[in-house]
Design a protein around this motif. Structure first.
Motif, PDB file in Angstrom:
ATOM      1  N   UNK A  85       0.824  -1.209   0.000  1.00  0.00           N
ATOM      2  CA  UNK A  85       0.000   0.000   0.000  1.00  0.00           C
ATOM      3  C   UNK A  85       0.856   1.256   0.000  1.00  0.00           C
ATOM      4  N   UNK A  86       2.174   1.082   0.189  1.00  0.00           N
ATOM      5  CA  UNK A  86       3.051   2.240   0.306  1.00  0.00           C
ATOM      6  C   UNK A  86       3.264   2.663   1.737  1.00  0.00           C
ATOM      7  N   UNK A  87       2.571   2.036   2.672  1.00  0.00           N
ATOM      8  CA  UNK A  87       2.717   2.373   4.079  1.00  0.00           C
ATOM      9  C   UNK A  87       3.844   1.598   4.730  1.00  0.00           C
ATOM     10  N   UNK A 131       7.181  -3.207   5.675  1.00  0.00           N
ATOM     11  CA  UNK A 131       7.898  -4.023   6.640  1.00  0.00           C
ATOM     12  C   UNK A 131       7.608  -5.500   6.423  1.00  0.00           C
ATOM     13  N   UNK A 132       6.342  -5.839   6.180  1.00  0.00           N
ATOM     14  CA  UNK A 132       5.984  -7.230   5.936  1.00  0.00           C
ATOM     15  C   UNK A 132       6.688  -7.747   4.681  1.00  0.00           C
ATOM     16  N   UNK A 133       6.754  -6.917   3.637  1.00  0.00           N
ATOM     17  CA  UNK A 133       7.423  -7.325   2.403  1.00  0.00           C
ATOM     18  C   UNK A 133       8.914  -7.568   2.635  1.00  0.00           C
TER      19      UNK A 133
END
Length: 291
Positions: free
Chosen positions: A273-275, A280-282
């Motif tokens: 989402x760009x957040x 962080x998860x990626x």
């Protein structure tokens, strides 16, 4: 993401579930599960499934039955601790015919009953039907990640991952908007379960089990969030420093991401989402996936 659906005759005078209605329900959910469709039907209940193959691609077809063919399950979601549960169940004498997490859920329910849902680490919406006892169990994960709607109409219970599948089953089911559900949607982004935007259509609440025992419904929570206040004597309340809290949260994120990146039998991706959260998860996902 799969699609589940089903019909239950709530009393002895109700007609058996229609095969054509179940097929229409599965077709309405085909975008959720483009790989396979499955169907089970007896005089009291019918189950339908639209499968997106993720775990045990060759043998994970649904609806899935136990060895005796008496208890059936349709399942949408993924259980991240299913291998540990599988080992535990094997030690208790259970034997498995597939490598799927769906079969683990079915055996867990047979071993521990509704307490099995407290042991699951994952996201799910499911239905378990026992043709001998006449009991249908609907369950939804703790946070309601996977949707599960239901409607009682004309002596039958209709349930499905999406409301459009319920409407596809029977043209006589009313299609009237509910102002309360619309208000919640425009205010909160989504209606709050059990509320929906349609009158007569309800949603199983997150962390709950809804059981139809010989047509009579009762619902109970297997999990609820707790919000301890400062000063509470709750033994589980965190009492560490800010730095210690950071370490605990990081460890939890790493463990959660690792389990999601290593269980599937197909490539796993990540929505961005760009957040900071999805980024962080990626990043963690790439570390555990190795690419």
């Amino acid at each position: 993401m799969c699609g589940i659906a089903g019909i239950l005759a709530l009393n002895a005078t109700a007609k058996p579930p229609s095969r054509e209605a179940l097929l229409r329900m599965a077709a309405a959910a085909s975008h959720r599960g483009p790989d396979e469709r499955g169907l089970y039907r007896d005089r009291r209940a019918g189950l339908a499934h639209a499968r997106l193959s993720v775990v045990d691609l060759q043998h994970g077809q649904q609806p899935l039955a136990d060895a005796e063919g008496l208890t059936w399950i349709v399942f949408n979601g993924e259980i991240f601790n299913y291998l540990e549960l599988r080992d535990r169940l094997i030690a208790l004498g259970h034997r498995f015919r597939t490598r799927s997490d769906t079969e683990v859920v079915l055996h867990a329910y047979q071993e521990w009953g509704q307490a099995a849902f407290e042991r699951l680490n994952g996201q799910w919406a499911l239905a378990i039907w026992n043709a001998v006892s006449g009991r249908l169990v609907l369950s939804r994960d703790r946070y309601g990640i996977c949707p599960l709607h239901f409607c009682e109409h004309g002596g039958h219970l209709f349930f499905a991952s999406e409301i459009k599948a319920i409407f596809a089953s029977d043209a006589s089911i009313p299609r009237s908007l509910d102002p309360a559900g619309l208000d919640q949607t425009f205010t909160l982004w989504a209606a709050v379960a059990p509320q929906t935007v349609f009158q007569g259509i309800r949603e199983v609440r997150p962390g709950h089990v809804r059981v139809y025992d010989k047509g009579v419904a009762h619902e109970q929570a297997f999990w609820q969030p707790r919000f301890p206040k400062i000063g509470d004597q709750d033994e589980d309340r965190f009492r560490g420093s800010l730095n210690e809290a950071v370490e605990v949260v990081q460890a939890a994120l790493e463990a959660a991401t690792a389990s999601r990146m290593t269980q599937a039998d197909v490539p796993v991706g990540c929505y961005l989402s760009g957040g900071l959260d999805s980024s962080l998860v990626a990043k963690l996902g790439r570390r555990f996936a190795g690419e």
